[in-house]
Design a protein around this motif. Structure first.
Motif, PDB file in Angstrom:
ATOM      1  N   VAL A 113      41.406  31.423  40.827  1.00 56.22           N
ATOM      2  CA  VAL A 113      42.532  30.537  40.516  1.00 56.22           C
ATOM      3  C   VAL A 113      43.699  31.282  39.872  1.00 56.22           C
ATOM      4  O   VAL A 113      44.863  31.064  40.230  1.00 56.22           O
ATOM      5  CB  VAL A 113      42.066  29.384  39.599  1.00 56.22           C
ATOM      6  CG1 VAL A 113      43.242  28.507  39.191  1.00 56.22           C
ATOM      7  CG2 VAL A 113      41.003  28.550  40.302  1.00 56.22           C
ATOM      8  N   ASP A 167      42.080  23.287  35.350  1.00 63.86           N
ATOM      9  CA  ASP A 167      43.074  22.319  35.832  1.00 63.86           C
ATOM     10  C   ASP A 167      44.107  22.039  34.757  1.00 63.86           C
ATOM     11  O   ASP A 167      45.317  21.953  35.030  1.00 63.86           O
ATOM     12  CB  ASP A 167      42.375  21.017  36.245  1.00 63.86           C
ATOM     13  CG  ASP A 167      41.602  21.166  37.541  1.00 63.86           C
ATOM     14  OD1 ASP A 167      41.895  22.109  38.287  1.00 63.86           O
ATOM     15  OD2 ASP A 167      40.710  20.334  37.794  1.00 63.86           O
ATOM     16  N   LEU A 188      46.415  25.116  34.415  1.00 63.20           N
ATOM     17  CA  LEU A 188      47.375  25.205  35.511  1.00 63.20           C
ATOM     18  C   LEU A 188      48.503  24.190  35.336  1.00 63.20           C
ATOM     19  O   LEU A 188      49.670  24.495  35.591  1.00 63.20           O
ATOM     20  CB  LEU A 188      46.671  24.974  36.848  1.00 63.20           C
ATOM     21  CG  LEU A 188      46.021  26.188  37.510  1.00 63.20           C
ATOM     22  CD1 LEU A 188      45.282  25.771  38.770  1.00 63.20           C
ATOM     23  CD2 LEU A 188      47.054  27.257  37.831  1.00 63.20           C
ATOM     24  N   GLN A 196      52.457  24.865  34.906  1.00 62.90           N
ATOM     25  CA  GLN A 196      53.438  24.183  35.745  1.00 62.90           C
ATOM     26  C   GLN A 196      54.557  23.589  34.897  1.00 62.90           C
ATOM     27  O   GLN A 196      55.743  23.748  35.199  1.00 62.90           O
ATOM     28  CB  GLN A 196      52.744  23.079  36.546  1.00 62.90           C
ATOM     29  CG  GLN A 196      53.600  22.467  37.641  1.00 62.90           C
ATOM     30  CD  GLN A 196      53.598  23.302  38.906  1.00 62.90           C
ATOM     31  OE1 GLN A 196      52.546  23.724  39.371  1.00 62.90           O
ATOM     32  NE2 GLN A 196      54.768  23.551  39.470  1.00 62.90           N
ATOM     33  N   ARG A 241      48.584  35.333  40.232  1.00 65.90           N
ATOM     34  CA  ARG A 241      48.069  34.351  41.179  1.00 65.90           C
ATOM     35  C   ARG A 241      48.238  32.935  40.632  1.00 65.90           C
ATOM     36  O   ARG A 241      48.477  31.990  41.384  1.00 65.90           O
ATOM     37  CB  ARG A 241      46.605  34.630  41.472  1.00 65.90           C
ATOM     38  CG  ARG A 241      46.005  33.687  42.502  1.00 65.90           C
ATOM     39  CD  ARG A 241      44.602  34.106  42.891  1.00 65.90           C
ATOM     40  NE  ARG A 241      44.606  35.383  43.601  1.00 65.90           N
ATOM     41  CZ  ARG A 241      43.503  35.968  44.072  1.00 65.90           C
ATOM     42  NH1 ARG A 241      42.327  35.416  43.893  1.00 65.90           N
ATOM     43  NH2 ARG A 241      43.586  37.112  44.714  1.00 65.90           N
ATOM     44  N   GLY A 242      48.131  32.784  39.318  1.00 63.81           N
ATOM     45  CA  GLY A 242      48.329  31.467  38.715  1.00 63.81           C
ATOM     46  C   GLY A 242      49.744  30.958  38.926  1.00 63.81           C
ATOM     47  O   GLY A 242      49.961  29.789  39.273  1.00 63.81           O
ATOM     48  N   GLN A 245      51.680  31.927  41.306  1.00 65.36           N
ATOM     49  CA  GLN A 245      51.791  31.693  42.740  1.00 65.36           C
ATOM     50  C   GLN A 245      51.313  30.288  43.102  1.00 65.36           C
ATOM     51  O   GLN A 245      51.954  29.588  43.895  1.00 65.36           O
ATOM     52  CB  GLN A 245      50.950  32.735  43.485  1.00 65.36           C
ATOM     53  CG  GLN A 245      50.877  32.539  44.984  1.00 65.36           C
ATOM     54  CD  GLN A 245      50.060  33.629  45.654  1.00 65.36           C
ATOM     55  OE1 GLN A 245      50.240  34.812  45.367  1.00 65.36           O
ATOM     56  NE2 GLN A 245      49.145  33.247  46.526  1.00 65.36           N
ATOM     57  N   ARG A 246      50.197  29.867  42.533  1.00 66.64           N
ATOM     58  CA  ARG A 246      49.690  28.521  42.808  1.00 66.64           C
ATOM     59  C   ARG A 246      50.689  27.453  42.348  1.00 66.64           C
ATOM     60  O   ARG A 246      50.896  26.439  43.020  1.00 66.64           O
ATOM     61  CB  ARG A 246      48.353  28.306  42.105  1.00 66.64           C
ATOM     62  CG  ARG A 246      47.189  28.998  42.794  1.00 66.64           C
ATOM     63  CD  ARG A 246      45.888  28.728  42.062  1.00 66.64           C
ATOM     64  NE  ARG A 246      44.768  29.305  42.784  1.00 66.64           N
ATOM     65  CZ  ARG A 246      44.089  28.685  43.740  1.00 66.64           C
ATOM     66  NH1 ARG A 246      44.410  27.444  44.067  1.00 66.64           N
ATOM     67  NH2 ARG A 246      43.087  29.273  44.354  1.00 66.64           N
ATOM     68  N   CYS A 247      51.303  27.692  41.205  1.00 65.04           N
ATOM     69  CA  CYS A 247      52.281  26.722  40.690  1.00 65.04           C
ATOM     70  C   CYS A 247      53.526  26.676  41.567  1.00 65.04           C
ATOM     71  O   CYS A 247      54.133  25.616  41.746  1.00 65.04           O
ATOM     72  CB  CYS A 247      52.648  27.060  39.246  1.00 65.04           C
ATOM     73  SG  CYS A 247      51.298  26.841  38.066  1.00 65.04           S
ATOM     74  N   VAL A 301      53.561  27.188  44.822  1.00 65.45           N
ATOM     75  CA  VAL A 301      53.182  26.422  46.000  1.00 65.45           C
ATOM     76  C   VAL A 301      53.167  24.939  45.684  1.00 65.45           C
ATOM     77  O   VAL A 301      53.639  24.103  46.468  1.00 65.45           O
ATOM     78  CB  VAL A 301      51.801  26.885  46.520  1.00 65.45           C
ATOM     79  CG1 VAL A 301      51.331  25.988  47.661  1.00 65.45           C
ATOM     80  CG2 VAL A 301      51.865  28.340  46.976  1.00 65.45           C
ATOM     81  N   ARG A 302      52.657  24.591  44.521  1.00 65.76           N
ATOM     82  CA  ARG A 302      52.602  23.179  44.122  1.00 65.76           C
ATOM     83  C   ARG A 302      54.021  22.616  43.979  1.00 65.76           C
ATOM     84  O   ARG A 302      54.286  21.485  44.387  1.00 65.76           O
ATOM     85  CB  ARG A 302      51.832  23.032  42.810  1.00 65.76           C
ATOM     86  CG  ARG A 302      51.647  21.595  42.357  1.00 65.76           C
ATOM     87  CD  ARG A 302      50.893  21.515  41.050  1.00 65.76           C
ATOM     88  NE  ARG A 302      49.529  22.021  41.172  1.00 65.76           N
ATOM     89  CZ  ARG A 302      48.655  22.035  40.165  1.00 65.76           C
ATOM     90  NH1 ARG A 302      49.037  21.608  38.966  1.00 65.76           N
ATOM     91  NH2 ARG A 302      47.449  22.497  40.339  1.00 65.76           N
TER      92      ARG A 302
END
Length: 550
Positions: free
Chosen positions: A362, A397, A400, A404, A511-512, A514-516, A518-519
């Motif tokens: 994650v 969760d 993250l 965000q 990577r964290g 990056q996920r945010c 994308v979200r």
């Protein structure tokens, strides 16, 4: 696993060896740039692992953190949260940053005077090398020029020397006990005390000479600012005093006796520093002048070791081009731990194997992420937010969502504002044509609904990154036009993307993050956490880890 184990600073042998080898020399030909994304432990490495060694025996290290004036510290724990780029913080005043640098260099010069490596004569010689102080000394002493006749060079030098000696004596008499306190021992003989006192007075006089000469240029700088021009001589005049001190310290450096070095953390803040009036040069010009002169001093005469520490990816690639050629600096890039290194240190002490697998999937192995997740894991706040028994996945969760709300969303809002300004400038013809060669939409932005239009452009850009797997190699793929897209510049400026030097990839800082990203692009929200809960989580991180830094 031991619960509540204090976070420890883990050595990085290779990087520490490289930095130690650089600063062991008393004079070097190049400054060193230590760069890498936020949260990988650059400041911690310097302060917790190296700084004490660099102040042992003959070694003296000046440390200036330009970010001190804008860091968001928790009032109780002194904990900083440095995820967001400095462009998201209130811009510091240039006068404040200048004072930080000058105070540090002056204290180092006083240390050199105490050790007998800087004398009044050396200060005068160095001042005469770059500045003609005769007129300034006359003004300081309230002496009118004797005549309009031009003296021969030899007589002129003698005259200036006499003026200098007179001014040094005047300043020496006026020195207060507070100014001399701690500079040299009171047990010294009268002759030795007089020698050190004269050097202290000479240092103070040199600063006054530079100040007087700077005051003569204020109107010229104001006119330059009004016209939007550039003058190298006026730019360098703003850095005359710190660069004079750097040269004095470099000349005074002596192996096993006095080996000074200078660490400038968050050097990028100088680029965006704001002015109090238009009679001084802007922050970016001051920044460029300072670095240019450090480079010149090293190349021409050798300079004391200078280390620039930065999280701005400008210094990983573009700075090398702007300041001359790829080898103008020594470059050391750090991305924290590799997953294998992090696993070796984390699993068993801080996280279980199953927890580690979730983290790597994650967030990645970014030290700041690991530090904050561990702190959140030790807290009981997340348990209050969950109706059922919580799991480690629930913690992830929550974290993250915290990233965000606290990092990505505010940064994207700032990026949108930057893009709106770019679109408005393009519309009014302020953007040069060569910056609009790539990216047809930016040549003709709409006149209405520009905010919505720029958001669509930014969402399209992020989608392109997603389609590319967040892997753009700007050298190997011949993709330098990537930098011409204003959306790329905006995301780099707000600190969400980072330009690596080797290998030459442009990627999110973790990577964290990056996920945010994308979200955000998919329009996802963070309904599981609001701003109030976000503040409480930040407080829990500070309380559970205390003053330890990741």
């Amino acid at each position: 696993m031991v619960n509540g184990k204090p976070w420890r600073i883990i050595p990085r042998p290779l990087l520490e060896t490289v930095l130690n080898n650089h600063v062991q020399h008393h004079r070097v030909p190049q400054p060193l740039v230590l760069h890498g994304p936020r949260g990988v432990g650059k400041t911690t490495l310097i302060l917790e692992r190296l700084f004490e060694k660099w102040n042992t025996g003959p070694h003296v290290t000046g440390y200036v953190d330009f970010g001190e004036s804008v860091k968001d510290y928790h009032p109780k724990h002194g904990q900083s949260y440095p995820w967001i780029s400095w462009t998201m913080c209130p811009q510091p005043k240039l006068v404040t940053l200048k004072a930080q640098l000058e105070n540090c260099l002056e204290s180092m010069a006083q240390r050199a005077i105490k050790l007998g490596t800087i004398s009044s004569h050396q200060i005068f010689t160095t001042l005469m090398k770059w500045h003609s102080p005769t007129t300034a000394l006359n003004q300081i002493l309230n002496v009118n020029p004797v005549s309009k006749m031009r003296a021969v060079n030899k007589k002129n030098r003698v005259s200036t020397s006499n003026l200098w000696d007179t001014a040094v004596f005047k300043f020496s008499v006026a020195l207060s006990e507070r100014e001399l306190d701690g500079v040299f021992d009171k047990s010294l003989s009268v002759e030795e005390s007089s020698y050190y006192k004269e050097a202290m007075a000479a240092l103070k006089l040199a600063k006054e000479v530079i100040r007087v000469q700077g005051s003569w240029r204020e109107n010229a700088i104001q006119d330059l600012n009004n016209k939007g021009g550039f003058s190298r001589s006026l730019a360098h005049s703003a850095t005359d005093w710190p660069c004079l001190l750097l040269e004095l310290l470099s000349l005074a450096a002596e192996v096993d006796h006095f080996q000074p070095k200078l660490v400038l953390n968050n050097i990028e803040l100088l680029k965006n520093a704001v002015l109090e009036n238009d009679r001084t040069i802007c922050g970016s010009t001051y920044h460029d002048s300072l670095i240019w002169r450090v480079i010149a001093l090293g190349a021409n005469e050798r300079c004391l070791p200078v280390v620039f520490v930065t999280s701005d990816s400008y210094y990983s690639y573009r700075a090398f081009i702007d300041f001359g050629f790829p080898d103008i600096f020594i470059s050391r890039e750090t991305f924290g731990w590799t997953p294998a290194e992090a696993k070796l240190h984390m699993v068993g002490d801080y996280f279980s194997q199953s927890e580690w697998e979730v983290i790597i999937e994650v967030l990645g192995s970014n030290p700041r992420h690991l530090f904050e997740v561990y702190a959140l894991k030790l807290s009981n706040y997340y348990q209050k937010e969950m109706y059922d028994e919580s799991t480690f996945e629930d913690i992830m969760d929550l974290y993250l969502a915290y990233l965000q709300v606290n990092v990505v969303n505010p940064a994207m809002d700032k990026a949108l504002l930057l893009l709106e300004k770019f679109a408005a400038d393009a519309q009014s013809g302020k953007i040069p044509e060569d910056r609009l060669q790539i990216g047809a939409p930016w040549r003709h932005p709409p006149k209405t609904d520009i905010a919505l239009w720029t958001k669509i452009q930014l969402m399209d850009f992020v989608q392109s990154l997603v389609n590319a797997g967040f892997a753009v190699n700007y050298f190997a793929d011949w993709s330098l036009e990537f930098f011409e897209d204003p959306a790329a510049d905006a995301l780099l400026e707000v600190g969400l993307l980072y330009t690596q030097r080797d290998p030459s990839f442009i990627r999110p800082v973790s990577r964290g993050i990056q996920r945010c990203l994308v979200r955000w692009q998919r329009g996802g929200n963070s309904s599981s956490i609001d701003s109030e809960h976000s503040s409480v989580i930040k407080l829990q991180i500070a309380r559970n880890v205390g003053a330890d830094q990741a």
